[in-house]
Design a protein around this motif. Structure first.
Motif, PDB file in Angstrom:
ATOM      1  N   THR A 290      -3.972  -0.485  -1.998  1.00  0.00           N
ATOM      2  CA  THR A 290      -4.506   0.876  -1.972  1.00  0.00           C
ATOM      3  C   THR A 290      -3.374   1.833  -2.314  1.00  0.00           C
ATOM      4  OG1 THR A 290      -6.153   0.336  -0.282  1.00  0.00           O
ATOM      5  CG2 THR A 290      -5.603   2.665  -0.572  1.00  0.00           C
TER       6      THR A 290
ATOM      7  N   ASN B 251       0.844  -1.193   0.000  1.00  0.00           N
ATOM      8  CA  ASN B 251       0.000   0.000   0.000  1.00  0.00           C
ATOM      9  C   ASN B 251       0.880   1.243   0.000  1.00  0.00           C
ATOM     10  OD1 ASN B 251      -2.602  -1.407   0.257  1.00  0.00           O
ATOM     11  ND2 ASN B 251      -1.807  -2.019   2.258  1.00  0.00           N
TER      12      ASN B 251
ATOM     13  N   LYS C 257      -9.522  -0.632  -2.698  1.00  0.00           N
ATOM     14  CA  LYS C 257      -8.361  -1.108  -3.443  1.00  0.00           C
ATOM     15  C   LYS C 257      -8.339  -0.522  -4.856  1.00  0.00           C
ATOM     16  CE  LYS C 257      -7.409  -3.573   0.122  1.00  0.00           C
ATOM     17  NZ  LYS C 257      -6.376  -3.073   1.057  1.00  0.00           N
TER      18      LYS C 257
END
Length: 377
Positions: A115, A91, A343
């Motif tokens: 993400t 992420n 996401k």
């Protein structure tokens, strides 16, 4: 306590690392060990690590033990670095402001359950967040962002200091500027359509076309009029246009006494000395976001957000580092606290459309004395 790695120990990267270290365990990385040592000397709570992000294997190996990656590398390294981070299933919050379209990595991010919040600075960044929020409330017809980082003391001829790489600044002066007029994307030369605008506490500034809309061109394509312009002290544009038209920003090599040199590289070296923002040199950030649209009753509303921020003497942090960096660290905490966990690749307008996220950003910045003042008519 979460573990965060920050890629890039420049003015903004180091400010983000320092801010995040209040709540998290932070490692700051950079190719330049001297830069890392200087930051570590003043902030020993930070861990430091020399890292070359162009060595993809080393990058993946370095980031894989962390909970979140903050990417603050120069723009020309940004896209490939972000792609490597996403491929490694990490992420990430990114402020590298690369010229490529980050949304091209959306499918990759979704496939890797990552993400990635990108362009998360002041502009692009907070202007996107504001637009995203009001896009849920109004049928917007017009969006305009005017933004600039300026030294408090004007030094002739440029009256400008760069808080980041001069090459990234020159990119702003050479990349064609895109804006939307009556639903059509218009491409203009940068440094055009100059206007003089008065700002409280500063005086008159000049605005000019720059390619700052970025993801908004695609995510907000239903809005008929979209424009972003950069602000400088009057006179700056003329000097830059002289350099540009004379070839000083060209990328084709020329022969200088038997040595092949790119004019852009030469100019960057000269301008780096002229534009370098020295430690504790006071500067300011000014931004105005103008949104016009109809509310649910059909009434036309004009929403204006104004930002005026100065160098912080108590923390010795530049205004551009504060306004850019703290937007990104707000996004980092927003993610780590589980408030935003979708996401894919998300430019800020797709995060700010949620009221909880929108208010989180404003409150986080307010706690750090970065204030956005709103007027609605």
């Amino acid at each position: 306590m979460n573990k965060i790695i920050v890629l890039g120990a420049g003015m903004v990267g180091s400010a983000m690392a320092i801010d995040l270290s209040k709540k998290h365990q932070v490692t700051l990385t950079d190719l330049n060990q001297i830069t890392l040592d200087k930051v570590h000397q003043q902030h020993p709570i930070l861990k430091i690590q020399q890292l070359d992000v162009t060595d993809k294997a080393a990058l993946v190996d370095a980031i894989k033990v962390y909970d979140l990656v903050i990417c603050a590398v120069p723009g020309f390294l940004g896209f490939e670095t972000l792609k490597t981070i996403i491929t490694a299933k990490m992420n990430v919050i990114d402020i590298s402001f690369f010229p490529e379209n980050a949304l091209e990595l959306d499918a990759l991010a979704k496939a890797n359950q990552v993400t990635a919040i990108v362009d998360c600075g002041v502009a692009p960044g907070m202007d996107n967040i504001i637009l995203g929020y009001y896009n849920e409330l109004l049928e917007i017809t017009d969006f305009e962002c005017l933004v600039g980082g300026l030294p408090k003391i004007k030094k002739w001829p440029f009256c400008y200091k760069a808080p980041f790489s001069p090459i990234d600044v020159i990119e702003e002066y050479t990349r064609p500027a895109r804006y939307v007029e009556a639903g059509t994307i218009v491409v203009r030369e940068p440094l055009t359509d100059c206007e003089y605008i008065d700002f409280d506490g500063i005086g008159t500034l000049e605005s000019f076309n720059s390619d700052g809309l970025r993801s908004i061109l695609f995510t907000m394509s239903h809005i008929p009029n979209l424009k972003e312009k950069t602000l400088r002290y009057p006179g700056h544009v003329e000097y830059i246009r002289v350099l540009k038209e004379s070839g000083f920003f060209n990328t084709e090599e020329i022969n200088v006494n038997g040595v092949m040199v790119r004019p852009l590289d030469f100019s960057s070296q000269i301008l780096f000395k002229e534009w370098k923002l020295l430690p504790q040199e006071e500067e300011l950030t000014v931004m105005q976001v103008n949104i016009k649209g109809k509310d649910e009753t059909g009434q036309t509303k004009t929403v204006v957000y104004n930002l005026y921020d100065e160098y912080c003497t108590s923390t010795q942090t530049s205004s551009m580092a504060r306004t850019t960096g703290y937007t990104a660290t707000a996004a980092a905490n927003l993610f780590l606290e589980g408030i935003f966990t979708e996401k894919g690749v998300f430019p800020p307008e797709l995060v700010g459309k949620d009221e909880v996220c929108f208010n989180y950003f404003l409150n986080y910045l307010k706690e750090r004395n970065v204030h956005y003042k709103r007027t609605i008519t």
